[in-house]
Design a protein around this motif. Structure first.
Motif, PDB file in Angstrom:
ATOM      1  N   ARG A  17       0.830  -1.207   0.000  1.00  0.00           N
ATOM      2  CA  ARG A  17       0.000   0.000   0.000  1.00  0.00           C
ATOM      3  C   ARG A  17       0.869   1.264   0.000  1.00  0.00           C
ATOM      4  O   ARG A  17       1.981   1.278   0.511  1.00  0.00           O
ATOM      5  CB  ARG A  17      -0.934   0.004   1.211  1.00  0.00           C
ATOM      6  CG  ARG A  17      -1.994  -1.102   1.158  1.00  0.00           C
ATOM      7  CD  ARG A  17      -2.900  -1.034   2.373  1.00  0.00           C
ATOM      8  NE  ARG A  17      -4.011  -1.946   2.257  1.00  0.00           N
ATOM      9  CZ  ARG A  17      -3.970  -3.236   2.614  1.00  0.00           C
ATOM     10  NH1 ARG A  17      -2.864  -3.730   3.111  1.00  0.00           N
ATOM     11  NH2 ARG A  17      -5.027  -4.003   2.479  1.00  0.00           N
ATOM     12  N   LYS A  18       0.273   2.313  -0.494  1.00  0.00           N
ATOM     13  CA  LYS A  18       0.941   3.610  -0.542  1.00  0.00           C
ATOM     14  C   LYS A  18       0.828   4.309   0.822  1.00  0.00           C
ATOM     15  O   LYS A  18      -0.223   4.276   1.459  1.00  0.00           O
ATOM     16  CB  LYS A  18       0.282   4.453  -1.637  1.00  0.00           C
ATOM     17  CG  LYS A  18       0.894   5.832  -1.806  1.00  0.00           C
ATOM     18  CD  LYS A  18       0.158   6.592  -2.907  1.00  0.00           C
ATOM     19  CE  LYS A  18       0.732   7.991  -3.061  1.00  0.00           C
ATOM     20  NZ  LYS A  18       0.023   8.765  -4.109  1.00  0.00           N
ATOM     21  N   LYS A  19       1.913   4.937   1.296  1.00  0.00           N
ATOM     22  CA  LYS A  19       1.886   5.678   2.564  1.00  0.00           C
ATOM     23  C   LYS A  19       1.051   6.960   2.431  1.00  0.00           C
ATOM     24  O   LYS A  19       1.174   7.666   1.425  1.00  0.00           O
ATOM     25  CB  LYS A  19       3.305   6.042   2.991  1.00  0.00           C
ATOM     26  CG  LYS A  19       4.124   4.861   3.476  1.00  0.00           C
ATOM     27  CD  LYS A  19       5.472   5.313   3.982  1.00  0.00           C
ATOM     28  CE  LYS A  19       6.255   4.130   4.507  1.00  0.00           C
ATOM     29  NZ  LYS A  19       7.583   4.543   5.060  1.00  0.00           N
ATOM     30  N   GLN A  20       0.200   7.218   3.475  1.00  0.00           N
ATOM     31  CA  GLN A  20      -0.659   8.409   3.462  1.00  0.00           C
ATOM     32  C   GLN A  20      -0.890   8.850   4.920  1.00  0.00           C
ATOM     33  O   GLN A  20      -1.268   8.040   5.772  1.00  0.00           O
ATOM     34  CB  GLN A  20      -2.007   8.112   2.798  1.00  0.00           C
ATOM     35  CG  GLN A  20      -2.932   9.288   2.700  1.00  0.00           C
ATOM     36  CD  GLN A  20      -2.432  10.336   1.713  1.00  0.00           C
ATOM     37  OE1 GLN A  20      -1.942   9.979   0.652  1.00  0.00           O
ATOM     38  NE2 GLN A  20      -2.513  11.599   2.096  1.00  0.00           N
ATOM     39  N   GLU A  21      -0.645  10.105   5.232  1.00  0.00           N
ATOM     40  CA  GLU A  21      -0.884  10.628   6.576  1.00  0.00           C
ATOM     41  C   GLU A  21      -2.363  10.878   6.792  1.00  0.00           C
ATOM     42  O   GLU A  21      -3.032  11.435   5.914  1.00  0.00           O
ATOM     43  CB  GLU A  21      -0.114  11.944   6.782  1.00  0.00           C
ATOM     44  CG  GLU A  21       1.383  11.753   6.832  1.00  0.00           C
ATOM     45  CD  GLU A  21       2.099  13.056   7.145  1.00  0.00           C
ATOM     46  OE1 GLU A  21       1.402  14.049   7.454  1.00  0.00           O
ATOM     47  OE2 GLU A  21       3.337  13.047   7.100  1.00  0.00           O
ATOM     48  N   VAL A  22      -2.895  10.423   7.998  1.00  0.00           N
ATOM     49  CA  VAL A  22      -4.308  10.585   8.347  1.00  0.00           C
ATOM     50  C   VAL A  22      -4.394  11.113   9.772  1.00  0.00           C
ATOM     51  O   VAL A  22      -3.467  10.904  10.588  1.00  0.00           O
ATOM     52  CB  VAL A  22      -5.070   9.254   8.223  1.00  0.00           C
ATOM     53  CG1 VAL A  22      -5.126   8.802   6.775  1.00  0.00           C
ATOM     54  CG2 VAL A  22      -4.453   8.171   9.082  1.00  0.00           C
ATOM     55  N   PRO A  23      -5.511  11.768  10.170  1.00  0.00           N
ATOM     56  CA  PRO A  23      -5.621  12.311  11.529  1.00  0.00           C
ATOM     57  C   PRO A  23      -5.649  11.241  12.605  1.00  0.00           C
ATOM     58  O   PRO A  23      -5.120  11.424  13.703  1.00  0.00           O
ATOM     59  CB  PRO A  23      -6.947  13.073  11.488  1.00  0.00           C
ATOM     60  CG  PRO A  23      -7.179  13.341  10.041  1.00  0.00           C
ATOM     61  CD  PRO A  23      -6.591  12.204   9.312  1.00  0.00           C
ATOM     62  N   VAL A  81      -5.791   6.635  13.323  1.00  0.00           N
ATOM     63  CA  VAL A  81      -5.723   5.277  12.779  1.00  0.00           C
ATOM     64  C   VAL A  81      -6.721   4.358  13.441  1.00  0.00           C
ATOM     65  O   VAL A  81      -6.644   3.146  13.329  1.00  0.00           O
ATOM     66  CB  VAL A  81      -4.299   4.701  12.929  1.00  0.00           C
ATOM     67  CG1 VAL A  81      -3.319   5.486  12.101  1.00  0.00           C
ATOM     68  CG2 VAL A  81      -3.888   4.655  14.397  1.00  0.00           C
ATOM     69  N   LEU A  82      -7.664   4.959  14.187  1.00  0.00           N
ATOM     70  CA  LEU A  82      -8.640   4.155  14.903  1.00  0.00           C
ATOM     71  C   LEU A  82      -9.441   3.276  13.954  1.00  0.00           C
ATOM     72  O   LEU A  82      -9.692   2.103  14.218  1.00  0.00           O
ATOM     73  CB  LEU A  82      -9.579   5.059  15.714  1.00  0.00           C
ATOM     74  CG  LEU A  82     -10.668   4.327  16.526  1.00  0.00           C
ATOM     75  CD1 LEU A  82     -10.020   3.421  17.578  1.00  0.00           C
ATOM     76  CD2 LEU A  82     -11.621   5.331  17.184  1.00  0.00           C
ATOM     77  N   LEU A  83      -9.830   3.881  12.855  1.00  0.00           N
ATOM     78  CA  LEU A  83     -10.645   3.113  11.878  1.00  0.00           C
ATOM     79  C   LEU A  83      -9.789   2.239  10.952  1.00  0.00           C
ATOM     80  O   LEU A  83     -10.326   1.514  10.134  1.00  0.00           O
ATOM     81  CB  LEU A  83     -11.478   4.089  11.033  1.00  0.00           C
ATOM     82  CG  LEU A  83     -12.455   4.976  11.824  1.00  0.00           C
ATOM     83  CD1 LEU A  83     -13.151   5.942  10.892  1.00  0.00           C
ATOM     84  CD2 LEU A  83     -13.466   4.113  12.550  1.00  0.00           C
ATOM     85  N   TRP A  84      -8.462   2.307  11.067  1.00  0.00           N
ATOM     86  CA  TRP A  84      -7.573   1.582  10.152  1.00  0.00           C
ATOM     87  C   TRP A  84      -6.776   0.511  10.890  1.00  0.00           C
ATOM     88  O   TRP A  84      -5.744   0.083  10.428  1.00  0.00           O
ATOM     89  CB  TRP A  84      -6.590   2.562   9.502  1.00  0.00           C
ATOM     90  CG  TRP A  84      -7.262   3.655   8.748  1.00  0.00           C
ATOM     91  CD1 TRP A  84      -7.791   4.802   9.262  1.00  0.00           C
ATOM     92  CD2 TRP A  84      -7.499   3.686   7.356  1.00  0.00           C
ATOM     93  NE1 TRP A  84      -8.341   5.576   8.282  1.00  0.00           N
ATOM     94  CE2 TRP A  84      -8.173   4.906   7.074  1.00  0.00           C
ATOM     95  CE3 TRP A  84      -7.220   2.828   6.267  1.00  0.00           C
ATOM     96  CZ2 TRP A  84      -8.565   5.257   5.798  1.00  0.00           C
ATOM     97  CZ3 TRP A  84      -7.591   3.193   4.994  1.00  0.00           C
ATOM     98  CH2 TRP A  84      -8.268   4.392   4.771  1.00  0.00           C
ATOM     99  N   ARG A  85      -7.302   0.073  12.052  1.00  0.00           N
ATOM    100  CA  ARG A  85      -6.524  -0.858  12.873  1.00  0.00           C
ATOM    101  C   ARG A  85      -6.198  -2.161  12.149  1.00  0.00           C
ATOM    102  O   ARG A  85      -5.082  -2.653  12.205  1.00  0.00           O
ATOM    103  CB  ARG A  85      -7.295  -1.140  14.179  1.00  0.00           C
ATOM    104  CG  ARG A  85      -6.540  -2.058  15.157  1.00  0.00           C
ATOM    105  CD  ARG A  85      -7.224  -2.063  16.497  1.00  0.00           C
ATOM    106  NE  ARG A  85      -7.202  -0.711  17.074  1.00  0.00           N
ATOM    107  CZ  ARG A  85      -7.844  -0.394  18.198  1.00  0.00           C
ATOM    108  NH1 ARG A  85      -8.558  -1.308  18.844  1.00  0.00           N
ATOM    109  NH2 ARG A  85      -7.784   0.839  18.680  1.00  0.00           N
ATOM    110  N   GLN A  86      -7.186  -2.731  11.447  1.00  0.00           N
ATOM    111  CA  GLN A  86      -6.934  -4.016  10.753  1.00  0.00           C
ATOM    112  C   GLN A  86      -5.876  -3.845   9.659  1.00  0.00           C
ATOM    113  O   GLN A  86      -4.980  -4.678   9.505  1.00  0.00           O
ATOM    114  CB  GLN A  86      -8.234  -4.558  10.140  1.00  0.00           C
ATOM    115  CG  GLN A  86      -8.078  -5.936   9.476  1.00  0.00           C
ATOM    116  CD  GLN A  86      -7.660  -7.015  10.465  1.00  0.00           C
ATOM    117  OE1 GLN A  86      -8.202  -7.106  11.569  1.00  0.00           O
ATOM    118  NE2 GLN A  86      -6.664  -7.819  10.116  1.00  0.00           N
TER     119      GLN A  86
END
Length: 624
Positions: free
Chosen positions: A33-39, A41-46
């Motif tokens: 996957r491509k690296k991307q900064e987000v506010p 990671v709660l929704l991206w745990r899996q």
């Protein structure tokens, strides 16, 4: 994998199935996957757990797309293996297939030709073989070939069938019948014979096939043809006559109107003949050929028909080898000069003391002297005023002065065309000749010229010497001497050697001294290495094609021979409706072939449907 050949025409297509595990492997690999900064990671745990794991593989999950793609690859693999569906197939049958490979099977009354049509019928029979069926494949032409022994392997049978080509030979079924009887033996309950032919089988009534069911599949629908069936080149006994080329044509009943026969010398037309067909099926003509020595003399018929193989015939004419003559005389005498003027001779003049019984020459001429022993090797010997060795059988007597010419043999090859009335002889000798001898020139008192043929050897002699006569100043001398050389050598004059050969016949090879091998190149360009056995006659027998054969020796010398069909049975290309084997008659019929259908097109169509479903499913999914 031989069992696969019973159900698939291309069993090696299974190798395409390796793409199935390869696809599964791709689904096991993690996505990069491509690296991307987000506010947050709660929704991206899996996804984060997948990214931070050390293993490059992930757990295989149930994926409808993967299942659809696996099904697509499986269908494509089956399609590439070309599965067949047997309909009405015989079970447990031994097929014995006889495929006619003779020249007439090249006729084009059915497209592309009879042989290819027959091959397609055999191919259908192979594809229709069921479980437990076996087949033996034989071809017959001039000889019978066991192409494939009895086997269940369809792939082997189809591969061997594809390699077969028609030959330019006559038909002989006798060898095939012998092989059939030996192969079938007593097991006649499951055996069945299939004969694919146009029926041009000579003397079939003398053949007795095995006592099993025999199906004769007639190949061909009729056909129109005119062809050269006989061709020979001869020379009449008179030296002045031209060479004669005899040609005979054969036609099918539908041919009418005019035909043109052409005669070519080294690809240059030198004569042509136009004729009209009458009621007869054959027509013959004789061409008068001007003197020629070396080259190809070809006769052809300008015909637009269904069989090209017999439209021409050719013969290679080769200049004869020089006649090797040894003259034993004291000096270059008028005799030696006259012999040297004969075009086809290679003359060597030697003194009597140089004579040896082991000397090799075609003709030995002894002038006023003769040895006590004959040479070991010779075609002819000429004694001019010399006493022959005792083994010849001539008893020499006393001298006779001024013998007067009385008569001569005007038909013998030696004295033909000569006039002896002016011949004057000072001295001659009496001789006693037995019944083996012929007197060619005689006087009132004694024979003057005599001859003898003993097997392959010839003898000629005079009872007077040249120095005791005026013969060298008469026209009859060079005429007689030329005739004598040609007769003693076994020939009837200077004529090219003619080689007319038929397909299927063995050609004798001219074994050059010191050569142990050679290469033969047939009309298709195929090369054959031939070993030459010393002190033996050598032959080349692979003459299944009509056309030019080149015989190439290691020392660079090369010879050409031309091989022709020249077979009336093959040129009569009308298919035979009924074959007679002994008292049994077999009618031509359409073979009850086992039906076999390839189903790969349906599999390919189904694979296309799966591909459409996979595309639809992919476009309906939502991906994060």
């Amino acid at each position: 994998m031989s069992w696969l050949a019973n159900y698939f025409l291309s069993p090696l297509g299974i190798l395409f199935g390796l793409s199935l595990p390869a696809l599964v492997l791709l689904y096991l690999l993690k996505l990069k996957r491509k690296k991307q900064e987000v506010p947050s990671v709660l929704l991206w745990r899996q996804s984060l757990e997948d990214y931070t794991a050390n293993s490059p593989f992930q757990k295989l999950r149930t994926n409808p797309l993967m299942l659809l793609q696996l099904l697509l690859l499986a269908l494509l693999t089956l399609a590439m293996m070309r599965p067949t569906l047997n309909l009405e197939a015989f079970r447990g049958i031994d097929y014995y297939v006889l495929l006619d490979q003779s020249a007439s099977m090249a006729a084009t009354d059915v497209a592309p030709n009879r042989f290819n049509v027959a091959k397609e019928k055999v191919r259908d029979l192979i594809r229709g073989m069921g479980s437990g069926d076996r087949m033996m494949l034989l071809t017959f032409g001039h000889h019978t070939t066991l192409v494939v022994p009895r086997t269940e392997n369809k792939g082997e049978l189809l591969s061997a069938l594809d390699r077969l080509t028609v030959q330019d030979t006559a038909t002989d079924l006798s060898e095939a019948m012998t092989i059939l009887k030996a192969s079938i033996g007593e097991d006649t309950t499951r055996s069945k014979v299939f004969l694919f032919s146009d029926g041009a089988i000579p003397e079939s009534q003398n053949l007795f096939p095995p006592a099993v069911e025999t199906v004769y599949e007639k190949i061909g629908e009729g056909g129109s043809n005119v062809g050269v069936t006989r061709y020979s080149i001869t020379r009449p006994p008179t030296e002045e006559a031209e060479i004669q080329a005899f040609v005979e044509l054969t036609r099918t009943p539908d041919r009418t109107g005019s035909e043109t026969i052409s005669l070519e010398w080294n690809d240059q037309t030198i004569d042509a003949h136009v004729f009209e067909w009458g009621e007869e099926q054959n027509y013959s003509h004789i061409f008068q050929v001007p003197p020629v020595e070396e080259g190809v003399l070809r006769v052809s018929v300008d015909a637009d028909d269904d069989f090209d193989t017999d439209n021409s015939a050719a013969a290679v004419l080769k200049a004869p080898e020089p006649i090797r003559v040894r003259v034993y005389a004291n000096g270059f005498t008028p005799l030696a000069k006259a012999v040297n003027q004969i075009p086809e001779t290679q003359v060597q003049v030697l003194p009597p003391k140089a004579y040896s019984a082991t000397s090799e020459a075609d003709i030995h001429i002894f002038d006023t002297w003769a040895p006590d022993m004959l040479p070991n090797h010779f075609d002819g010997v000429f004694f001019l005023g010399a006493i022959p060795p005792e083994e010849v059988g001539v008893t020499w007597g006393e001298e006779v002065e001024f013998p007067i010419v009385l008569d001569w043999n005007r038909t013998h090859p030696v004295t033909r065309g000569a006039e002896y009335r002016n011949l004057q002889i000072a001295k001659g000798n009496r001789v006693q000749l037995n019944d083996e001898f012929d007197v060619l020139l005689e006087s009132r008192e004694i024979p003057l010229i005599y001859s003898l043929e003993r097997g392959d050897q010839r003898f000629l002699g005079t009872t007077f010497s040249l120095v005791q006569s005026n013969w060298t100043r008469l026209y009859s001398f060079p005429i007689t001497l030329t005739n004598a050389v040609r007769w003693l050598s076994g020939g009837s004059g200077r004529m090219a050697e003619v080689s007319v050969h038929r397909t299927g016949e063995a050609i004798e090879i001219d074994s050059k001294a010191g050569q142990t091998e050679m290469t033969v190149i047939d009309p298709t360009g195929e090369e054959f290495e031939v070993a030459l056995l010393p002190d033996q006659r050598n032959f080349f027998s692979s003459t299944d094609r009509s056309g030019e054969y080149r015989f190439v020796y290691p020392n660079g010398t090369e010879e050409a021979r031309w091989v022709n069909l020249l077979n009336g049975k093959e040129s009569s290309i009308t298919p035979v409706e009924t074959l007679a084997f002994g008292e049994e008659k077999i009618e031509a019929q359409a073979t009850a072939l086992a039906q076999s259908r390839e189903i790969w097109p349906w599999l390919a169509l189904l694979a296309l449907g799966v591909l459409v479903v996979e595309w639809w499913f992919y476009t309906r999914q939502s991906w994060v």
